[in-house]
Write a protein that holds these residues in place. Structure first.
Motif, PDB file in Angstrom:
ATOM      1  N   GLN A   1       1.201  -1.580   0.065  1.00 40.35           N
ATOM      2  CA  GLN A   1      -0.034  -0.283  -0.053  1.00 40.35           C
ATOM      3  C   GLN A   1       0.729   1.047  -0.008  1.00 40.35           C
ATOM      4  O   GLN A   1       0.677   2.315  -0.137  1.00 40.35           O
ATOM      5  N   TYR A   2       2.050   1.130   0.108  1.00 43.58           N
ATOM      6  CA  TYR A   2       2.939   2.085   0.231  1.00 43.58           C
ATOM      7  C   TYR A   2       3.434   2.810  -0.782  1.00 43.58           C
ATOM      8  O   TYR A   2       3.971   3.753  -1.620  1.00 43.58           O
ATOM      9  N   SER A   3       3.223   1.657  -1.430  1.00 48.84           N
ATOM     10  CA  SER A   3       3.441   2.240  -3.317  1.00 48.84           C
ATOM     11  C   SER A   3       5.159   2.757  -3.380  1.00 48.84           C
ATOM     12  O   SER A   3       4.720   3.797  -3.865  1.00 48.84           O
ATOM     13  N   ASN A   4       6.201   2.668  -3.569  1.00 53.05           N
ATOM     14  CA  ASN A   4       7.328   2.742  -3.206  1.00 53.05           C
ATOM     15  C   ASN A   4       6.573   4.492  -3.299  1.00 53.05           C
ATOM     16  O   ASN A   4       7.667   5.695  -3.185  1.00 53.05           O
ATOM     17  N   GLY A   5       5.989   4.732  -2.067  1.00 51.96           N
ATOM     18  CA  GLY A   5       6.225   6.131  -1.515  1.00 51.96           C
ATOM     19  C   GLY A   5       4.938   7.315  -2.524  1.00 51.96           C
ATOM     20  O   GLY A   5       4.473   8.763  -2.329  1.00 51.96           O
ATOM     21  N   ALA A   6       4.257   6.268  -2.772  1.00 54.61           N
ATOM     22  CA  ALA A   6       3.188   7.329  -4.042  1.00 54.61           C
ATOM     23  C   ALA A   6       2.599   7.854  -2.493  1.00 54.61           C
ATOM     24  O   ALA A   6       1.445   8.471  -3.604  1.00 54.61           O
ATOM     25  N   ASN A   7       2.122   7.022  -2.171  1.00 54.39           N
ATOM     26  CA  ASN A   7       0.704   7.570  -1.222  1.00 54.39           C
ATOM     27  C   ASN A   7       1.064   8.523  -0.068  1.00 54.39           C
ATOM     28  O   ASN A   7       0.343   8.588   1.055  1.00 54.39           O
ATOM     29  N   CYS A   8       2.258   8.646  -0.125  1.00 49.66           N
ATOM     30  CA  CYS A   8       2.433   9.566   0.954  1.00 49.66           C
ATOM     31  C   CYS A   8       1.723  10.727   1.129  1.00 49.66           C
ATOM     32  O   CYS A   8       1.656  11.403   0.151  1.00 49.66           O
ATOM     33  N   GLY A   9       1.575  10.792   2.453  1.00 47.30           N
ATOM     34  CA  GLY A   9       0.653  12.682   2.587  1.00 47.30           C
ATOM     35  C   GLY A   9      -0.591  12.551   2.769  1.00 47.30           C
ATOM     36  O   GLY A   9      -1.608  13.050   2.694  1.00 47.30           O
ATOM     37  N   ARG A  10      -1.028  11.049   1.663  1.00 47.29           N
ATOM     38  CA  ARG A  10      -2.550  11.122   2.311  1.00 47.29           C
ATOM     39  C   ARG A  10      -3.118  10.445   3.254  1.00 47.29           C
ATOM     40  O   ARG A  10      -2.628   9.603   4.411  1.00 47.29           O
ATOM     41  N   GLN A  11      -4.783  10.624   3.362  1.00 49.54           N
ATOM     42  CA  GLN A  11      -4.815  10.191   4.845  1.00 49.54           C
ATOM     43  C   GLN A  11      -5.505   9.294   4.419  1.00 49.54           C
ATOM     44  O   GLN A  11      -6.442   8.974   3.300  1.00 49.54           O
ATOM     45  N   ILE A  12      -5.578   8.154   5.524  1.00 50.24           N
ATOM     46  CA  ILE A  12      -7.006   7.508   5.894  1.00 50.24           C
ATOM     47  C   ILE A  12      -7.406   7.042   7.225  1.00 50.24           C
ATOM     48  O   ILE A  12      -7.167   7.854   8.389  1.00 50.24           O
ATOM     49  N   GLN A  13      -8.800   6.438   7.352  1.00 48.63           N
ATOM     50  CA  GLN A  13      -9.442   6.017   8.383  1.00 48.63           C
ATOM     51  C   GLN A  13      -9.323   5.392   8.771  1.00 48.63           C
ATOM     52  O   GLN A  13      -9.452   4.137   7.644  1.00 48.63           O
TER      53      GLN A  13
ATOM     54  N   THR B   1      -8.196   9.476  11.999  1.00 51.43           N
ATOM     55  CA  THR B   1      -7.840   9.838  10.637  1.00 51.43           C
ATOM     56  C   THR B   1      -6.327  10.449  10.808  1.00 51.43           C
ATOM     57  O   THR B   1      -6.360  10.767  11.601  1.00 51.43           O
ATOM     58  N   ALA B   2      -5.814   9.092   9.791  1.00 48.93           N
ATOM     59  CA  ALA B   2      -3.975   9.866  10.242  1.00 48.93           C
ATOM     60  C   ALA B   2      -3.646   9.482   8.389  1.00 48.93           C
ATOM     61  O   ALA B   2      -3.707   9.137   7.289  1.00 48.93           O
ATOM     62  N   ARG B   3      -2.319  10.141   8.453  1.00 47.09           N
ATOM     63  CA  ARG B   3      -1.978  10.813   7.597  1.00 47.09           C
ATOM     64  C   ARG B   3      -0.216   9.818   7.709  1.00 47.09           C
ATOM     65  O   ARG B   3       0.456   9.011   8.130  1.00 47.09           O
ATOM     66  N   VAL B   4      -0.418   9.241   5.859  1.00 50.42           N
ATOM     67  CA  VAL B   4       0.661   7.984   5.136  1.00 50.42           C
ATOM     68  C   VAL B   4       2.074   9.097   5.847  1.00 50.42           C
ATOM     69  O   VAL B   4       1.887  10.270   4.861  1.00 50.42           O
ATOM     70  N   ALA B   5       2.998   8.149   6.673  1.00 49.93           N
ATOM     71  CA  ALA B   5       4.584   9.661   6.417  1.00 49.93           C
ATOM     72  C   ALA B   5       5.637   8.418   6.399  1.00 49.93           C
ATOM     73  O   ALA B   5       6.708   9.328   6.733  1.00 49.93           O
ATOM     74  N   ASP B   6       4.971   6.658   6.470  1.00 49.84           N
ATOM     75  CA  ASP B   6       5.822   5.982   6.738  1.00 49.84           C
ATOM     76  C   ASP B   6       5.769   4.463   6.150  1.00 49.84           C
ATOM     77  O   ASP B   6       4.774   5.027   5.734  1.00 49.84           O
ATOM     78  N   LEU B   7       6.817   3.908   5.876  1.00 50.06           N
ATOM     79  CA  LEU B   7       6.763   2.049   5.531  1.00 50.06           C
ATOM     80  C   LEU B   7       6.726   1.329   6.741  1.00 50.06           C
ATOM     81  O   LEU B   7       7.856   1.335   7.321  1.00 50.06           O
ATOM     82  N   CYS B   8       6.230   0.521   6.892  1.00 42.47           N
ATOM     83  CA  CYS B   8       6.266  -0.969   8.190  1.00 42.47           C
ATOM     84  C   CYS B   8       6.235  -1.738   6.399  1.00 42.47           C
ATOM     85  O   CYS B   8       5.638  -2.113   6.304  1.00 42.47           O
TER      86      CYS B   8
ATOM     87  N   PRO C   1      -7.469  -6.258  15.096  1.00 37.97           N
ATOM     88  CA  PRO C   1      -7.670  -6.178  13.813  1.00 37.97           C
ATOM     89  C   PRO C   1      -8.303  -5.065  13.545  1.00 37.97           C
ATOM     90  O   PRO C   1      -9.582  -4.741  13.642  1.00 37.97           O
ATOM     91  N   VAL C   2      -7.696  -4.266  11.831  1.00 36.19           N
ATOM     92  CA  VAL C   2      -8.535  -2.932  12.026  1.00 36.19           C
ATOM     93  C   VAL C   2      -8.901  -3.340  10.567  1.00 36.19           C
ATOM     94  O   VAL C   2      -8.478  -3.831   9.245  1.00 36.19           O
ATOM     95  N   THR C   3     -10.088  -1.970   9.957  1.00 33.35           N
ATOM     96  CA  THR C   3     -10.401  -1.841   8.937  1.00 33.35           C
ATOM     97  C   THR C   3      -9.689  -0.580   8.551  1.00 33.35           C
ATOM     98  O   THR C   3      -9.893   0.332   9.700  1.00 33.35           O
ATOM     99  N   TRP C   4      -9.520   0.328   7.607  1.00 31.62           N
ATOM    100  CA  TRP C   4      -9.051   0.913   6.910  1.00 31.62           C
ATOM    101  C   TRP C   4      -9.380   1.385   5.246  1.00 31.62           C
ATOM    102  O   TRP C   4      -9.173   0.476   4.299  1.00 31.62           O
ATOM    103  N   ASN C   5      -9.169   2.890   4.522  1.00 34.87           N
ATOM    104  CA  ASN C   5      -9.055   3.294   3.556  1.00 34.87           C
ATOM    105  C   ASN C   5      -8.464   4.878   3.337  1.00 34.87           C
ATOM    106  O   ASN C   5      -8.878   5.072   4.412  1.00 34.87           O
ATOM    107  N   TYR C   6      -8.531   4.719   1.927  1.00 32.14           N
ATOM    108  CA  TYR C   6      -8.181   5.894   1.908  1.00 32.14           C
ATOM    109  C   TYR C   6      -9.114   7.070   2.048  1.00 32.14           C
ATOM    110  O   TYR C   6     -10.121   7.380   1.244  1.00 32.14           O
ATOM    111  N   ILE C   7      -9.079   8.724   2.464  1.00 33.28           N
ATOM    112  CA  ILE C   7      -9.764   9.700   2.359  1.00 33.28           C
ATOM    113  C   ILE C   7      -9.765  10.580   1.599  1.00 33.28           C
ATOM    114  O   ILE C   7      -8.536  10.935   1.307  1.00 33.28           O
TER     115      ILE C   7
END
Length: 115
Positions: free
Chosen positions: A54-66, A75-82, A109-115
């Motif tokens: 999901q990190y996609s080589n940084g393509a999703n940096c800065g996106r918000q997810i719920q 709500t959190a901002r994508v800022a790192d790779l795990c 256990p979580v569910t999440w999506n981009y917002i």
């Protein structure tokens, strides 16, 4: 039928925003260190590290997810790779995790999506 690149990109964004992911939610303490997206991260920030898929080589940096667990959402901002996360897993800062559950649980256990 001809589609412009911008229309295709907008469509792909809508599709990814509608797609819900599921996996394990864990937490970490960045303690001011730099995330993979290049910004310093504090434990008090509501940021998240995504699995490589999901990190996609940084393509999703800065996106918000719920992220949702047991009726609670944050709500959190994508800022790192795990790198140790499986696809769909998220590693939240401790402050973001605590919105969902006590730190003592450690893994939820979580569910999440981009917002």
């Amino acid at each position: 039928m001809v589609f412009s690149f911008s229309k295709l990109l907008a469509l792909a964004t809508l599709i990814s925003a509608a797609h819900a992911f599921s996996g394990d939610g864990t937490y970490y303490l960045p303690n001011g260190g730099f995330g993979a997206c290049g910004q310093p991260l504090q434990n008090s920030d509501h940021v998240v590290a995504l699995a490589s898929a999901q990190y996609s080589n940084g393509a999703n940096c800065g996106r918000q997810i719920q992220v949702t667990y047991n009726g609670n959402s944050v709500t959190a901002r994508v800022a790192d790779l795990c790198p140790g996360c499986s696809s769909g897993d998220v590693d939240l800062t401790s402050s973001a995790f605590q919105v969902l559950a006590p730190l003592a649980l450690g893994r939820i256990p979580v569910t999440w999506n981009y917002i």
